[in-house]
Design a protein around this motif. Structure first.
Motif, PDB file in Angstrom:
ATOM      1  N   VAL A   1       0.841  -1.197   0.000  1.00  0.00           N
ATOM      2  CA  VAL A   1       0.000   0.000   0.000  1.00  0.00           C
ATOM      3  C   VAL A   1       0.875   1.245   0.000  1.00  0.00           C
ATOM      4  O   VAL A   1       0.662   2.182  -0.772  1.00  0.00           O
ATOM      5  CB  VAL A   1      -0.944   0.006   1.220  1.00  0.00           C
ATOM      6  CG1 VAL A   1      -1.637   1.352   1.341  1.00  0.00           C
ATOM      7  CG2 VAL A   1      -1.961  -1.106   1.099  1.00  0.00           C
ATOM      8  N   LYS A   2       1.903   1.251   0.835  1.00  0.00           N
ATOM      9  CA  LYS A   2       2.793   2.397   0.927  1.00  0.00           C
ATOM     10  C   LYS A   2       3.466   2.660  -0.416  1.00  0.00           C
ATOM     11  O   LYS A   2       3.528   3.793  -0.900  1.00  0.00           O
ATOM     12  CB  LYS A   2       3.857   2.156   2.015  1.00  0.00           C
ATOM     13  CG  LYS A   2       4.862   3.294   2.154  1.00  0.00           C
ATOM     14  CD  LYS A   2       5.953   2.958   3.136  1.00  0.00           C
ATOM     15  CE  LYS A   2       6.918   1.952   2.520  1.00  0.00           C
ATOM     16  NZ  LYS A   2       8.058   1.678   3.404  1.00  0.00           N
ATOM     17  N   ASN A   3       3.958   1.598  -1.046  1.00  0.00           N
ATOM     18  CA  ASN A   3       4.626   1.762  -2.338  1.00  0.00           C
ATOM     19  C   ASN A   3       3.667   2.250  -3.415  1.00  0.00           C
ATOM     20  O   ASN A   3       4.027   3.064  -4.265  1.00  0.00           O
ATOM     21  CB  ASN A   3       5.282   0.443  -2.758  1.00  0.00           C
ATOM     22  CG  ASN A   3       6.483   0.104  -1.880  1.00  0.00           C
ATOM     23  OD1 ASN A   3       7.089   1.002  -1.296  1.00  0.00           O
ATOM     24  ND2 ASN A   3       6.824  -1.169  -1.795  1.00  0.00           N
ATOM     25  N   ASP A   4       2.430   1.736  -3.391  1.00  0.00           N
ATOM     26  CA  ASP A   4       1.440   2.180  -4.366  1.00  0.00           C
ATOM     27  C   ASP A   4       1.145   3.665  -4.196  1.00  0.00           C
ATOM     28  O   ASP A   4       1.042   4.410  -5.174  1.00  0.00           O
ATOM     29  CB  ASP A   4       0.152   1.368  -4.220  1.00  0.00           C
ATOM     30  CG  ASP A   4       0.309  -0.044  -4.781  1.00  0.00           C
ATOM     31  OD1 ASP A   4       1.255  -0.255  -5.561  1.00  0.00           O
ATOM     32  OD2 ASP A   4      -0.513  -0.905  -4.434  1.00  0.00           O
TER      33      ASP A   4
ATOM     34  N   ASN B   1       3.772  10.262  -9.427  1.00  0.00           N
ATOM     35  CA  ASN B   1       3.190  10.417 -10.763  1.00  0.00           C
ATOM     36  C   ASN B   1       2.197  11.573 -10.842  1.00  0.00           C
ATOM     37  O   ASN B   1       1.578  11.792 -11.881  1.00  0.00           O
ATOM     38  CB  ASN B   1       2.478   9.122 -11.184  1.00  0.00           C
ATOM     39  CG  ASN B   1       3.459   7.972 -11.376  1.00  0.00           C
ATOM     40  OD1 ASN B   1       4.648   8.208 -11.610  1.00  0.00           O
ATOM     41  ND2 ASN B   1       2.973   6.752 -11.253  1.00  0.00           N
ATOM     42  N   GLY B   2       2.048  12.294  -9.724  1.00  0.00           N
ATOM     43  CA  GLY B   2       1.140  13.425  -9.732  1.00  0.00           C
ATOM     44  C   GLY B   2      -0.318  13.039  -9.802  1.00  0.00           C
ATOM     45  O   GLY B   2      -1.160  13.833 -10.263  1.00  0.00           O
TER      46      GLY B   2
ATOM     47  N   ASN C   1      -4.263  17.864  -4.343  1.00  0.00           N
ATOM     48  CA  ASN C   1      -3.473  18.676  -3.409  1.00  0.00           C
ATOM     49  C   ASN C   1      -3.764  18.296  -1.968  1.00  0.00           C
ATOM     50  O   ASN C   1      -2.850  18.250  -1.123  1.00  0.00           O
ATOM     51  CB  ASN C   1      -3.778  20.158  -3.630  1.00  0.00           C
ATOM     52  CG  ASN C   1      -3.211  20.674  -4.936  1.00  0.00           C
ATOM     53  OD1 ASN C   1      -2.239  20.106  -5.453  1.00  0.00           O
ATOM     54  ND2 ASN C   1      -3.798  21.736  -5.467  1.00  0.00           N
ATOM     55  N   GLU C   2      -5.043  18.011  -1.636  1.00  0.00           N
ATOM     56  CA  GLU C   2      -5.399  17.613  -0.276  1.00  0.00           C
ATOM     57  C   GLU C   2      -4.765  16.277   0.080  1.00  0.00           C
ATOM     58  O   GLU C   2      -4.312  16.068   1.218  1.00  0.00           O
ATOM     59  CB  GLU C   2      -6.926  17.519  -0.135  1.00  0.00           C
ATOM     60  CG  GLU C   2      -7.657  18.842  -0.207  1.00  0.00           C
ATOM     61  CD  GLU C   2      -7.796  19.353  -1.636  1.00  0.00           C
ATOM     62  OE1 GLU C   2      -7.483  18.572  -2.580  1.00  0.00           O
ATOM     63  OE2 GLU C   2      -8.188  20.515  -1.810  1.00  0.00           O
ATOM     64  N   GLU C   3      -4.726  15.364  -0.890  1.00  0.00           N
ATOM     65  CA  GLU C   3      -4.128  14.037  -0.635  1.00  0.00           C
ATOM     66  C   GLU C   3      -2.617  14.131  -0.482  1.00  0.00           C
ATOM     67  O   GLU C   3      -2.027  13.454   0.352  1.00  0.00           O
ATOM     68  CB  GLU C   3      -4.518  13.091  -1.774  1.00  0.00           C
ATOM     69  CG  GLU C   3      -5.991  12.698  -1.734  1.00  0.00           C
ATOM     70  CD  GLU C   3      -6.478  12.063  -3.014  1.00  0.00           C
ATOM     71  OE1 GLU C   3      -7.603  11.530  -2.997  1.00  0.00           O
ATOM     72  OE2 GLU C   3      -5.746  12.086  -4.036  1.00  0.00           O
ATOM     73  N   LYS C   4      -2.008  15.005  -1.284  1.00  0.00           N
ATOM     74  CA  LYS C   4      -0.561  15.208  -1.145  1.00  0.00           C
ATOM     75  C   LYS C   4      -0.231  15.771   0.241  1.00  0.00           C
ATOM     76  O   LYS C   4       0.716  15.345   0.893  1.00  0.00           O
ATOM     77  CB  LYS C   4      -0.066  16.172  -2.231  1.00  0.00           C
ATOM     78  CG  LYS C   4      -0.006  15.575  -3.622  1.00  0.00           C
ATOM     79  CD  LYS C   4       0.475  16.633  -4.618  1.00  0.00           C
ATOM     80  CE  LYS C   4       0.507  16.066  -6.028  1.00  0.00           C
ATOM     81  NZ  LYS C   4       0.915  17.090  -7.016  1.00  0.00           N
ATOM     82  N   GLU C   5      -1.040  16.745   0.660  1.00  0.00           N
ATOM     83  CA  GLU C   5      -0.823  17.345   1.977  1.00  0.00           C
ATOM     84  C   GLU C   5      -0.955  16.301   3.083  1.00  0.00           C
ATOM     85  O   GLU C   5      -0.138  16.241   4.011  1.00  0.00           O
ATOM     86  CB  GLU C   5      -1.829  18.469   2.199  1.00  0.00           C
ATOM     87  CG  GLU C   5      -1.657  19.174   3.552  1.00  0.00           C
ATOM     88  CD  GLU C   5      -2.758  20.174   3.843  1.00  0.00           C
ATOM     89  OE1 GLU C   5      -2.646  20.877   4.876  1.00  0.00           O
ATOM     90  OE2 GLU C   5      -3.736  20.255   3.066  1.00  0.00           O
TER      91      GLU C   5
END
Length: 863
Positions: A676-679, A686-687, A691-695
């Motif tokens: 899961v972490k690697n995915d 890969n963008g 933005n909320e998920e990246k944060e």
């Protein structure tokens, strides 16, 4: 794996009872893994079993438990043992209060404490516990006494001792606080008794020198306490000849030989044996007796206090100053102690505050011999105690006093009048106790053979059961004929056993070695196991033991090293002193009635709430004040956390059932944490994350780093918990804002699992239950501690300066957005700051975000 049925209501008592049974059935308490793994020995000071655990116990053992749980999951083979310091005054007084025999009372209390520690979720393997009152343990405590005796380190001698009438026993100097017994708060008086001592003074310099070996892992303030207790000082032994005799010299130790020309009177300790030999005049004898009676009611602590009125009398005798040749009157005075130095002092009232006070009271001349400016000052209103220029000092006048010290010592040595000397305040360790509940001292007295050690094959000398154990002045064992009467092991004649028992600090000076092989029956410990586990990597306990237990344990270790039994010189690599728990600004105390019992909290809210609050309430190394509302707040957080995770489990399950795995990735959904972490990382790189998920994902990695570093490097449990709470809040925000949007199941699963793992050492029950409810195999407490991506966890940092009264005391690099409250707590927990604020009143804390914290204290010497 079959999932545990989801329960939307948090029921801590049901959960904790169930999980305790599970851990016991599956033997999950031991954290040992394989000797192929690096070892880590973590130890909290073991408790006196005098009743149920108090809140100080809860704090001490929770701190250690969290560290142990994390370090074991970082791949270490962990020894995290528990035991009970079962002999001594606390356990005996508890027995007297209950009316039960100490052996019964002690084991009853041990059972209470054992159950309470399990109830609080401590990761101890009780199959390996150590109980110091067990003959299998105190056999080896007695064996160590015999080792010390053979090495010339155990000695019986007459000496003035501290006597507590209430406890009916002798107390070590360290057990007398402000002239009172540390246990019962009764006044302590002085008596001369024949007692057993360990010669710790032979190790005074090594105890100082070997601080170099531990200075990186011990707080500076603790080492300072020990340095002050050992009290090394350099100076000279100076011989004063008793006037009217040709051969009686009375030596004194002084750190200020440069003031010898200012001696205007000479003092002997009231107990000094020479007094009765040299005083012949009956009037002087009567006055001395009257003065001695007054002083005998004062403890050593009181006599040494600057606040206590100086009391003394003239003896009618004189000594000769070896430099000036002047006759100097000999007095006795309460502020001179027989045990310090030689039991005599040269009094220089112009340059010593106590001497000045005494001379002023009794009209003794005051002569200036050190001048700050090189000029003479006929009138002296206060003593000058600093360095300066020697005046009124014969050929030494005009010399700088520092240089004068060396020149005068050289003169004394050349003329056989004295010599350079080093002195220590540390006194030999008094181990005799006139109490029942302790390890019997293995000594026999024979009229023909004298003092005879009990042969090793006859150990243990068993403490008899049928004894009236209430204190009587003499040891209760003295009245037990079946114990006292024996045969001499050398000549076979009738003999008597020693009836004093050993100070309980003897038992606790080696227990950490016994834990390495607790079931060893042929030796005190298995040397191979000790070689592997010792020294202790992290020791945790109250700072009140800095000048007692910690010094004694270090001394014991050095003796065993010299005896060839061990290969290391220091027992504890690192030591962390936790702060006390106060209620209403005062330390919790049963006698004061201001106490909150851990059982009161875990019976009401559950153990996880207790553990969370005890760590969150403030910096672990600082005193903290108990707050009922704070406990309720911790409980509310756990309820909210429960609802969050249960909701996420339901969400993940529903998304899987509906096959609505996030369509922004072709990655196969996998319940394995690593996959899961690697995915998620691929999606991030890969963008493909919003933005909320990246944060949220960056916040996860920053939280893993902060929790790990704050706990493992800084013992800042409260800021680690704050970081977890911040992540929970951001997670809530993400979930709430994406209610009508497609959710990223991989991210939700990743953050959910990592949150459970991060919180699991702190709140082990709720996280274990939620882990099982998530469908994960095995125990969460066997899951490896998470790593973080250093690039993802990187934050903008700034250097924050910590000041005390505007003066720089420490600096630290922190995240630029570190909250003000956290900055305050970090400043207050800094060791470099603590040394300037401990014992002082904090007026205010000034925070300039991103720059500094200035702590303003009242009446503090911060220079």
């Amino acid at each position: 794996m079959r999932r545990t049925k989801l329960n939307k209501t948090y029921n801590p008592h049901e959960i904790e009872e169930k999980i305790i049974k599970k851990w016991e059935d599956k033997k999950l308490y031991s954290l040992k893994s394989s000797e192929k793994d690096p070892k880590y020995y973590i130890l909290e000071m073991f408790p006196y079993p005098s009743g149920e655990p108090h809140m100080g116990h809860a704090r001490n053992y929770t701190i250690g438990d969290v560290i142990a749980r994390i370090i074991s999951r970082k791949g270490y083979n962990v020894l995290h043992p528990i035991g009970f310091d079962a002999f001594g005054l606390p356990a005996e007084n508890a027995a007297i209060k209950s009316g039960l025999h100490p052996s019964v009372s002690t084991m009853t209390n041990i059972d209470k404490m054992r159950k309470a520690l399990k109830r609080m979720g401590m990761s101890y393997d009780f199959n390996d516990e150590v109980i110091t009152s067990d003959p299998d343990y105190y056999k080896w405590t007695q064996w160590f006494f015999l080792l010390f005796y053979r090495m010339g380190l155990a000695e019986k001698k007459e000496a003035p001792v501290n006597w507590c009438n209430s406890c009916q026993t002798v107390l070590a100097n360290e057990q007398v606080i402000s002239g009172k017994c540390e246990r019962c708060d009764s006044p302590v008086e002085r008596r001369v008794l024949s007692q057993w001592f360990f010669k710790i003074t032979k190790y005074a310099q090594r105890l100082l020198d070997d601080m170099e070996l531990i200075k990186e892992g011990w707080p500076e303030r603790v080492l300072t306490i020990q340095k002050n207790w050992i009290g090394r000082s350099e100076g000279a032994i100076v011989n004063f000849k008793l006037d009217g005799t040709g051969d009686i010299n009375i030596p004194v130790f002084t750190t200020r030989p440069d003031t010898l020309f200012g001696v205007t009177f000479f003092i002997l300790a009231p107990e000094h044996p020479l007094i009765d030999e040299i005083v012949e005049d009956e009037d002087y004898k009567k006055e001395i007796k009257k003065t001695r009676d007054i002083i005998s009611r004062q403890s050593d602590i009181e006599r040494g206090s600057a606040e206590v009125e100086k009391v003394g009398c003239f003896t009618g005798r004189y000594v000769i100053n070896p430099l000036s040749g002047e006759r100097v009157p000999v007095w006795i005075a309460n502020y001179v102690l027989l045990e310090y130095g030689t039991g005599a002092i040269m009094a220089v009232p112009a340059h010593d505050e106590r001497d000045f006070e005494f001379a002023s009271k009794y009209g003794i001349p005051i002569k200036e011999v050190i001048s700050p400016d090189g000029k003479e000052h006929p009138q002296i209103s206060v003593p000058y105690t600093g360095e300066g220029i020697m005046v009124n000092s014969g050929v030494f006048s005009g010399i700088d006093s520092e240089k004068g010290k060396k020149e005068i010592i050289s003169y004394l040595e050349k003329n056989n009048l004295g010599k350079f000397s080093i002195n220590y305040k540390l006194k030999d360790w008094l181990i005799s106790r006139q109490r029942y509940w302790g390890a019997p001292i293995p000594i026999i007295y024979c009229e023909k053979c004298g003092i005879v050690p009990v042969p090793e094959e006859d150990l243990p000398v068993i403490l008899p059961y049928n004894v009236d154990f209430k204190p009587k002045g003499l040891s209760p064992l003295f009245y037990c004929e079946e114990f006292v009467n024996t045969k001499c092991p050398v000549c076979g004649s009738r003999a008597r056993r020693e009836t004093d028992t050993m100070d309980t600090f003897v038992c606790s000076s080696w227990y950490f070695l016994r834990y390495c092989s607790p079931h060893e029956d042929r030796r005190p410990f298995n040397p191979e196991e000790v070689d592997y586990w010792m020294p202790v990597d992290q020791y945790i306990g109250g700072i009140e033991h800095a000048s007692m237990h910690l010094i004694y344990a270090r001394f014991f270790t050095k003796v065993l090293y010299d005896g060839g039994l061990i290969k290391f010189k220091e027992p504890f690599i690192k030591y962390f002193p936790h702060g006390v728990v106060n209620l209403g600004g005062q330390k919790m105390s049963k006698s004061k009635g201001n106490i909150v019992s851990p059982s009161e909290i875990y019976n009401r809210f559950g153990a996880d709430t207790l553990r969370l609050y005890i760590l969150f309430m403030g910096p672990a190394g600082s005193p903290v004040d108990w707050s009922d509302s704070g406990v309720e707040g911790a409980n509310r957080f756990l309820k909210r956390f429960w609802r969050l995770i249960v909701g996420n489990i339901e969400l993940i399950n529903s998304l899987k059932i509906n096959n609505t795995v996030n369509n922004r990735s072709d990655s196969k959904t996998n319940t394995g944490v690593t996959d899961v972490k690697n995915d998620i990382k691929k999606l991030y790189e890969n963008g493909e994350l919003s933005n909320e998920e990246k944060e949220l994902y960056r916040k996860l990695h920053r939280t893993i780093k902060k929790v790990t570093d704050d706990i493992m490097l800084r013992f800042n449990f409260n800021t680690a918990i704050s970081a977890i709470m911040e992540l929970v809040n951001l997670f809530h925000k993400y979930l709430d804002e994406s209610i009508n949007e497609e959710k990223n199941i991989l991210l939700i699963k990743e953050v959910t699992e990592k949150l459970l793992i991060l919180l699991s050492p702190i709140t082990p029950f709720i996280t274990e239950e939620l882990w099982m409810m998530s469908g994960n195999a095995g125990s969460i407490h066997r899951v490896r501690w998470p790593d973080y991506d250093s690039e993802m966890a990187r934050e903008e940092t700034v250097t924050i300066v910590f000041q005390v009264n505007g003066k720089l005391r420490d600096r630290i690099d922190l995240a630029a957005d570190t909250p003000e409250e956290e900055l305050k707590e970090l400043a207050l927990s800094s060791e470099k700051v603590r040394k300037y604020i401990d014992g002082k009143q904090i007026i205010k804390e000034i925070v300039v975000p991103g720059k500094l914290v200035n702590i303003v204290v009242k009446d503090g010497n911060t220079s």
